[in-house]
Write an enzyme that holds these catalytic residues in place. Structure first.
Site, PDB file in Angstrom:
ATOM      1  CD  GLU A 124      10.643  13.020  11.316  1.00 34.35           C
ATOM      2  OE1 GLU A 124       9.579  12.468  11.638  1.00 34.35           O
ATOM      3  OE2 GLU A 124      11.528  12.457  10.665  1.00 34.35           O
ATOM      4  CE  LYS A 152      -1.735   3.037   2.154  1.00 31.54           C
ATOM      5  NZ  LYS A 152      -1.543   4.493   1.799  1.00 31.54           N
ATOM      6  CB  CYS A 163      13.367   9.034   7.882  1.00 35.30           C
ATOM      7  SG  CYS A 163      14.258   7.984   6.770  1.00 35.30           S
ATOM      8  CD  GLU A 165      13.740   0.889   8.873  1.00 36.68           C
ATOM      9  OE1 GLU A 165      14.225   1.734   9.640  1.00 36.68           O
ATOM     10  OE2 GLU A 165      14.362  -0.099   8.451  1.00 36.68           O
TER      11      GLU A 165
END
Ligand code: NAP
Ligand code: MG
Length: 498
Positions: free
Chosen positions: A397, A187, A298, A263
């Site tokens: 973040e 997906k 990331c 992750e």
């Protein structure tokens, strides 16, 4: 050399995939959604919006393919040949795949052509090549036993992937999962469905049997949740936010206890000591480690820790590098910094910039939305100096092009600030002192540490996080272990050779 007009003409002539790939066939869903290009805010195409029904069909087909062994039962060399054939087909469509990736995500066409798609192809090839080189174990038994530890594929792997490196992240999951003999239902992120759909078509052409690699496009709350709650999915392999990672662990607990690998994000520090061997190289790295891919990375080094004695000199160099980074049309071959993936991501980045201003950060570069006339979602590379370690910018973040600069007094102070985060994905340090380099590299709580250079995205090395950056590793042979169970088989030997 291509011009912007050439690239735009090619983009217009592209045929964009719209339908899911289930059981080897293009399959419409009940609904569609609008796939918008962040380059100019216009509609690219209408893409299948899969839900529980489409996910269930894909999982059934994946299970049937697993059970009748049409893929895992092939000789390793045969599986390898087909994965290498897929890599070849992707290579043949490098230009088209790169264009789709740039249109979908807003990233510069030069990055899609030079980084994303080549690395996705490399990933398929690397795991394809590994298939007939991975061995099991023979245990150190006594003469009356023969013990084997063999890898068994898990079954049906659900992969849920983000929009920042759409095909590359999808292949980090699918390639090792397929190499181990599993079936996959992928997906992709709703913002960037195109390349995954095209590669699933190419997989069929490459001889990967129907049902082995399915792609269902759609939203996370519907398609993603249905996949993660499905009782016949053996594992969810995820790259994305911590918020969704938490949900996936709940869905697994509330359904069939499927495995989950995560992750997640980071707030990665880059530390520049006063004996940095090359301040100019470190300045280039400091800027590009947070501005590459518009900061939507990331591992972005979003916290720059500079020794207080070189702060002004080093900051001036970083600012000079940032000044060379021009925001441009993603389709212009000269552009190295393009659009944010969506209006939502643009707005969220602007909110972080406003918060940093309020919390006393000193804005030294950028800070504004730009190219608004284009209809696209562009933010300038932005740098704040004098960022307090307790401030929002130092702790959360952004996933956008915003760098926070801090100073430290000594090595212990640097390690303390660097580790003062819930994340632990990547970290970097610059020093000429080998003992300090080794000591600090070991002390940093992060899954990846780079010394005197920033990320080279090496497929041979494991990738993943400590702490709330997740668990499980992509890349390297370790990634293959994640998609397999170890089975211990023991023979009792009755005969004797005498
Ligand atoms: P996200 O919102 O977590 O989405 C990632 C994927 O999860 C998308 O496919 C999304 O679908 C799906 N999803 C959303 N809600 C879901 C649910 N309830 N159930 C199942 N699936 C669901 O992250 P993103 O906005 O795409 O990407 C940015 C984030 O990813 C950042 O926080 C970044 O740190 C992280 N990231 C981490 C890494 C890494 O390797 N550590 C790499 C890249 C990105 P939709 O498309 O519908 O949202
Ligand atoms: Mg899109």
């Amino acid at each position: 050399m291509q011009t912007l007009d050439d690239v735009i003409a090619r983009a217009r002539s592209l045929s964009l995939p719209t339908r899911c790939i289930v059981d080897g066939k293009e399959t419409a869903a009940r609904d569609t959604y609008d796939n918008v290009s962040p380059r100019d805010g216009t509609l690219l195409n209408k893409v299948a919006s899969g839900g529980a029904a489409e996910i269930d069909a894909a999982v059934r087909s994946a299970r049937a393919a697993f059970d009748d062994r049409r893929w895992r039962g092939l000789a390793p060399r045969e599986k390898k040949a087909r994965m290498l054939a897929l890599a070849e087909l992707m290579e043949g469509e490098l230009q088209e795949l790169a264009l789709m990736e740039s249109l979908d995500s807003g990233k510069p066409i030069s990055d899609a052509l030079g980084v994303d798609i080549p690395l996705a192809i490399q990933t398929v090839r690397w795991y394809g090549e590994a298939i007939d080189k991975v061995y099991g174990e023979v245990g150190p038994s006594n003469d009356s036993k023969l013990s084997l530890a063999v890898h068994e594929p898990l079954g049906v792997i659900g992969a849920i992937t983000p929009w920042n490196f759409p095909l590359h992240m999808a292949m980090w999951k699918a390639a090792p999962a397929l190499a181990m003999g599993n079936s996959v239902v992928l997906k992709p992120a709703e913002q960037t469905p195109l390349t995954a759909l095209r590669v699933a078509q190419l997989a069929i052409e490459a001889g990967i049997p129907a049902g082995v690699f399915n792609v269902v496009t759609g939203f996370g709350e519907t398609a993603g949740q249905a996949l993660a709650r499905h009782d016949d999915v053996d594992m969810i392999a995820f790259t994305g936010s911590g918020a969704v990672g938490r949900k996936l662990m709940s869905y697994a607990g509330e359904s069939n206890l499927k495995r989950v690998s995560l992750e997640l994000g980071g707030k990665s520090p880059q530390i520049v000591f006063d004996d940095c061997p090359d301040l100019q190289a470190a300045a280039e790295a400091a800027a590009w480690a947070v501005f590459f891919n518009q900061g939507e990375v990331c591992t972005a080094a979003s916290r720059l820790l500079v020794h207080e004695s070189i702060r002004d000199e080093f900051l001036a160099k970083v600012i000079a590098v940032a000044a060379t980074i021009k925001v441009g049309d993603p389709l212009d071959p000269a552009t190295r910094f393009g659009a944010m993936v969506s209006e939502e991501q643009l707005n969220s980045t602007m909110r972080f910039i406003e918060a940093a201003k309020k919390e006393g950060g000193r804005l030294v570069v950028g800070g504004d939305r730009v190219r608004e006339d284009s209809g696209g979602y562009f933010v300038e590379p932005t740098i704040f100096a004098d960022v307090a370690p307790s401030s929002t910018l130092a702790r959360q973040e952004v996933f956008g092009p915003v760098l926070g600069v801090m100073t430290f007094e000594d090595t212990a102070d640097a390690i303390r600030i660097a580790n003062d985060t819930v994340y632990g994905l990547a970290a970097g340090l610059w020093t000429a002192n080998v003992d300090r380099a080794i000591g600090v590299a070991r002390a940093l709580r992060a899954g990846l540490v780079w010394v005197n250079g920033w990320d080279s995205c090496d497929i041979t090395m494991p990738f993943g996080g400590f702490k709330q950056s997740g668990f499980g590793r992509d890349r390297s042979l370790h990634a293959m272990d994640k998609y397999a169970d170890l089975k211990a088989i023991t023979f009792t030997i009755r005969g004797s050779i005498d």
